[in-house]
Design an enzyme around this catalytic site. Structure first.
Site, PDB file in Angstrom:
ATOM      1  N   TYR A  95       0.813  -1.205   0.000  1.00 33.84           N
ATOM      2  CA  TYR A  95       0.000   0.000   0.000  1.00 33.84           C
ATOM      3  C   TYR A  95       0.851   1.261   0.000  1.00 33.84           C
ATOM      4  O   TYR A  95       0.521   2.243  -0.630  1.00 33.84           O
ATOM      5  CB  TYR A  95      -0.904   0.016   1.239  1.00 33.84           C
TER       6      TYR A  95
ATOM      7  N   LYS B 156       4.774   1.374   0.437  1.00 31.23           N
ATOM      8  CA  LYS B 156       6.176   1.419   0.068  1.00 31.23           C
ATOM      9  C   LYS B 156       6.465   0.673  -1.229  1.00 31.23           C
ATOM     10  O   LYS B 156       5.751  -0.261  -1.581  1.00 31.23           O
ATOM     11  CB  LYS B 156       7.005   0.769   1.182  1.00 31.23           C
TER      12      LYS B 156
ATOM     13  N   ASP C  76      -0.731  -6.475  11.131  1.00 33.14           N
ATOM     14  CA  ASP C  76      -0.815  -7.101   9.804  1.00 33.14           C
ATOM     15  C   ASP C  76       0.140  -8.282   9.809  1.00 33.14           C
ATOM     16  O   ASP C  76       1.352  -8.114   9.865  1.00 33.14           O
ATOM     17  CB  ASP C  76      -0.420  -6.083   8.731  1.00 33.14           C
TER      18      ASP C  76
HETATM   19  N1  LIG Z   1      14.002  -6.698   2.816  1.00 27.01           N
HETATM   20  C1  LIG Z   1      13.298  -7.149   1.784  1.00 27.01           C
HETATM   21  N2  LIG Z   1      13.840  -8.004   0.907  1.00 27.01           N
HETATM   22  C2  LIG Z   1      13.115  -8.460  -0.128  1.00 27.01           C
HETATM   23  N3  LIG Z   1      11.847  -8.128  -0.377  1.00 27.01           N
HETATM   24  C3  LIG Z   1      11.253  -7.285   0.457  1.00 27.01           C
HETATM   25  C4  LIG Z   1      11.930  -6.748   1.580  1.00 27.01           C
HETATM   26  N4  LIG Z   1      11.079  -5.950   2.239  1.00 27.01           N
HETATM   27  C5  LIG Z   1       9.922  -5.983   1.559  1.00 27.01           C
HETATM   28  N5  LIG Z   1      10.004  -6.781   0.482  1.00 27.01           N
HETATM   29  C6  LIG Z   1       8.941  -7.056  -0.493  1.00 27.01           C
HETATM   30  O1  LIG Z   1       8.320  -5.845  -0.868  1.00 27.01           O
HETATM   31  C7  LIG Z   1       6.909  -5.896  -0.621  1.00 27.01           C
HETATM   32  C8  LIG Z   1       6.422  -4.574  -0.064  1.00 27.01           C
HETATM   33  O2  LIG Z   1       7.108  -4.235   1.123  1.00 27.01           O
HETATM   34  P1  LIG Z   1       6.365  -3.775   2.439  1.00 27.01           P
HETATM   35  O3  LIG Z   1       5.483  -4.889   2.914  1.00 27.01           O
HETATM   36  O4  LIG Z   1       7.372  -3.254   3.382  1.00 27.01           O
HETATM   37  O5  LIG Z   1       5.477  -2.570   1.859  1.00 27.01           O
HETATM   38  P2  LIG Z   1       4.081  -2.024   2.382  1.00 27.01           P
HETATM   39  O6  LIG Z   1       3.693  -0.920   1.483  1.00 27.01           O
HETATM   40  O7  LIG Z   1       4.175  -1.738   3.836  1.00 27.01           O
HETATM   41  O8  LIG Z   1       3.172  -3.284   2.157  1.00 27.01           O
HETATM   42  P3  LIG Z   1       1.782  -3.638   2.852  1.00 27.01           P
HETATM   43  O9  LIG Z   1       0.762  -2.799   2.200  1.00 27.01           O
HETATM   44  O10 LIG Z   1       1.662  -5.096   2.548  1.00 27.01           O
HETATM   45  O11 LIG Z   1       1.944  -3.381   4.324  1.00 27.01           O
HETATM   46  C9  LIG Z   1       6.708  -7.056   0.361  1.00 27.01           C
HETATM   47  O12 LIG Z   1       5.528  -7.746   0.096  1.00 27.01           O
HETATM   48  C10 LIG Z   1       7.915  -7.936   0.179  1.00 27.01           C
HETATM   49  O13 LIG Z   1       7.624  -9.041  -0.659  1.00 27.01           O
END
Ligand SMILES: Nc1ncnc2c1ncn2[C@@H]1O[C@H](COP(=O)(O)OP(=O)(O)OP(=O)(O)O)[C@@H](O)[C@H]1O
Ligand SMILES: *[C@@H]1O[C@H](CO)[C@@H](O)[C@H](O)[C@H]1NC(C)=O
Ligand SMILES: *[C@@H]1O[C@H](CO)[C@@H](O)[C@H](O)[C@H]1NC(C)=O
Ligand SMILES: *[C@@H]1O[C@H](CO)[C@@H](O)[C@H](O)[C@H]1NC(C)=O
Ligand SMILES: *[C@@H]1O[C@H](CO)[C@@H](O)[C@H](O)[C@H]1NC(C)=O
Ligand SMILES: *[C@@H]1O[C@H](CO)[C@@H](O)[C@H](O)[C@H]1NC(C)=O
Length: 498
Positions: free
Chosen positions: A153, A155, A283
């Site tokens: 959502y 990042k 989550d």
């Molecule tokens: N350290 C990492 N190494 C590899 N892939 C990663 C890493 N961190 C995140 N990802 C990938 O990037 C995607 C998005 O990262 P993240 O979950 O931090 O974003 P978000 O916007 O907070 O997502 P959500 O809406 O699911 O909370 C994750 O689903 C994961 O598969």
């Protein structure tokens, strides 16, 4: 600079992502200005980013609502920071506010003397309670091999190679993501919407720094830099993992699946007793975790919380899940007892244990594993008991005790051929550590004999000198023994009777 941008643009052909990517990288800026300033009371001054659309729902109150959200996120981050000396906390806060508000006018890093950049880096770190990171903007600007990994959502996550050797994950606000888009639609204030989203990264960084554990992703550093429209865009630099694919995990050995569950339980045990108090992951979907060297690590901490619900009666301590509801006891202090811990545990049960723990486990461990699955699914145990039981399973497995009660009468005889192996004659089995042959882990040669006895195709096996994470030996099972070759590191056993 130009050439670099062009190279990245060519490599990353998804036009939608390009804006974010260029904001993340290669934009000259200060080495480390302070974190995004907190909002003041009332409406913030007009942001530099021109409004894209008129506000949708909220009329005049829109800006105030956005300012309130910014303030709430800012204050949440302050709660997670490293505590100062007792009593000093209240006094420190207003001064920090000013520091963040009075962000120094910045020149490009190239013009900035080294010493000054380093001093600013130290000060910004102190405000967040972060230690000066080993990696920052300088390393980021020299990054290579940038690749988009995924986004949620808020990042967007990229893989990059820093310093020509270290593969890392870069996390930045996704300008095309749901969070920023929704905020801009509602408030028409891109810069403030950016800041609101960036606080999630700040929160995650502070938590990654304070929650240090083998199963929490490591934070390597961060960089604040100006982009075209937005000052101080933030990029977090963390350890790189690979996504946790449930379908893939279901096809691996029980030993590897058990490792995921064990790392999860060790993580939850740590979170229940963390320096911040009992931390819950609101989550808990598998995508919030990644795999690093076979271990599970939590990566997404922006939905972590340390709030323990207050209550006046048990009915206030209601936890709702799709297939099951629970009511926890309300303590005399007016807190829902162990709610954070129990929420984590039930989520571990429903997303991980039911799928990963019992399935194709050694039969003698099944009763214990079923008990663990049942006790967590009913929330009968807390995390301490659950962790102790999983460690017990690990010990039974590693020590070979789990084999003791099985009667081991070999049906066949085997001829031992030392310093030899069979290069071909593979057959497939499931779940194998090798996609072409049948490669399984065993406690000792007797367990290998037992396995070979039970496969009708098996006519021989080769003990290798490789071991799994529990120290068990990897063994190739073979369909014939027509070609035996010398190899000082391996021992072959050939079935001689059937
Ligand atoms: N350290 C990492 N190494 C590899 N892939 C990663 C890493 N961190 C995140 N990802 C990938 O990037 C995607 C998005 O990262 P993240 O979950 O931090 O974003 P978000 O916007 O907070 O997502 P959500 O809406 O699911 O909370 C994750 O689903 C994961 O598969
Ligand atoms: C970068 O790599 C060099 C050599 O490969 C090493 O000496 C240096 O410490 C590294 N720097 C960082 C910040 O890791
Ligand atoms: C859980 O509680 C909700 C709200 O009270 C209710 O609608 C739902 O049916 C309950 N689910 C189960 C499985 O009991
Ligand atoms: C736990 O075991 C009991 C008794 O066998 C059973 O009724 C219950 O459904 C089980 N619960 C879970 C979550 O598996
Ligand atoms: C093996 O049997 C003994 C005695 O019956 C029992 O105490 C022990 O728990 C059993 N071990 C396993 C792994 O089942
Ligand atoms: C296995 O043998 C190879 C070849 O001699 C050697 O290089 C390797 O270090 C050995 N591995 C282990 C785990 O002993």
């Amino acid at each position: 600079m130009r050439r670099r941008k062009t190279a990245v643009a060519a490599a990353c052909c998804l036009a939608l992502l390009l804006g974010t990517l260029l904001n993340v990288l290669f934009v000259p800026g200060s080495e480390l200005p302070p974190p995004p300033p907190p909002p003041r009371d009332g409406a913030p001054p007009s942001p530099p980013g021109a409004p894209l659309e008129p506000p949708e729902e909220e009329g005049g109150g829109g800006r105030a609502a956005l300012a309130r959200q910014l303030r709430e996120r800012y204050e949440e981050v302050l709660r997670y920071r490293q505590p100062r000396a007792a009593g000093a906390r209240r006094a420190v806060r207003p001064r920090e506010r000013r520091l963040m508000d009075l962000a120094p006018a910045r020149t490009s890093a190239e013009q900035q003397p080294r010493g000054r950049a380093a001093a600013e880096r130290g000060r910004a770190s102190a405000e967040l309670g972060l230690e000066p990171p080993p990696l920052g903007c300088r390393e980021l600007r020299a990054a290579g091999g940038v690749q988009y990994l995924g986004s949620g959502y808020t990042k967007a996550v990229y893989k990059a190679v820093l310093n020509r050797s270290l593969a890392v994950a870069l996390k930045a606000v996704d300008f095309g993501g749901h969070d920023v888009a929704r905020c801009v639609r509602q408030f028409a204030a891109l810069a403030d919407c950016y800041r609101l989203a960036a606080y999630k990264i700040v929160k995650e960084m502070v938590l990654l720094q304070r929650l240090r554990h083998a199963n929490v992703l490591q934070l390597y550093g961060y960089c604040y830099q100006d982009s075209n429209d937005i000052p101080d865009t933030l990029t977090a630099i963390t350890e790189l993992g690979s996504p946790l694919e449930m379908i893939q995990l279901l096809q691996t050995s029980w030993e590897d699946r058990f490792r995921i569950c064990l790392s999860l339980v060790r993580l939850l045990h740590y979170l229940a007793h963390s320096p911040l108090g009992s931390v819950t992951l609101l989550d808990f979907r598998p995508r919030q975790f990644v795999i690093v060297d076979g271990e599970l690590k939590v990566t997404d901490l922006d939905d972590a919380s340390i709030e323990e619900s207050s209550c006046t009666s048990n009915s206030d301590c209601f936890m709702e899940f799709p297939a099951r509801n629970f009511t926890l006891p309300c303590s005399v202090e007016g807190r829902c007892q162990n709610m954070n811990e129990k929420r984590n545990l039930y989520n571990a049960y429903r997303f991980f244990f039911t799928y990963l723990l019992p399935h194709s486990a050694p039969p003698s461990l099944r009763p214990l594993l079923d008990k663990i699955v049942n006790a967590t699914g009913e929330l009968h145990w807390g995390i301490d008991e659950t962790a102790a039981q999983l460690e017990r399973v690990l010990n039974l497995y590693k020590s070979g005790e789990y084999l003791q009660n099985t009667t081991r009468i070999s049906k066949s005889e085997y001829r031992r051929v030392p310093e030899a192996f069979i290069p071909d004659e593979n057959y497939r089995c499931w779940p194998s550590y090798h996609h072409k042959g049948c490669l399984l882990s065993v406690f000792d040669v007797n367990e290998a004999i037992e396995i070979c006895d039970s496969y009708s195709q098996c006519k021989a096996f080769v003990l290798t000198n490789q071991t799994t994470w529990t120290g068990r030996q990897l063994v190739f099972f073979k369909a014939a023994s027509n070609h035996i070759m010398p190899d000082p590191d391996k021992i072959t056993y050939v079935k001689v009777t059937d």
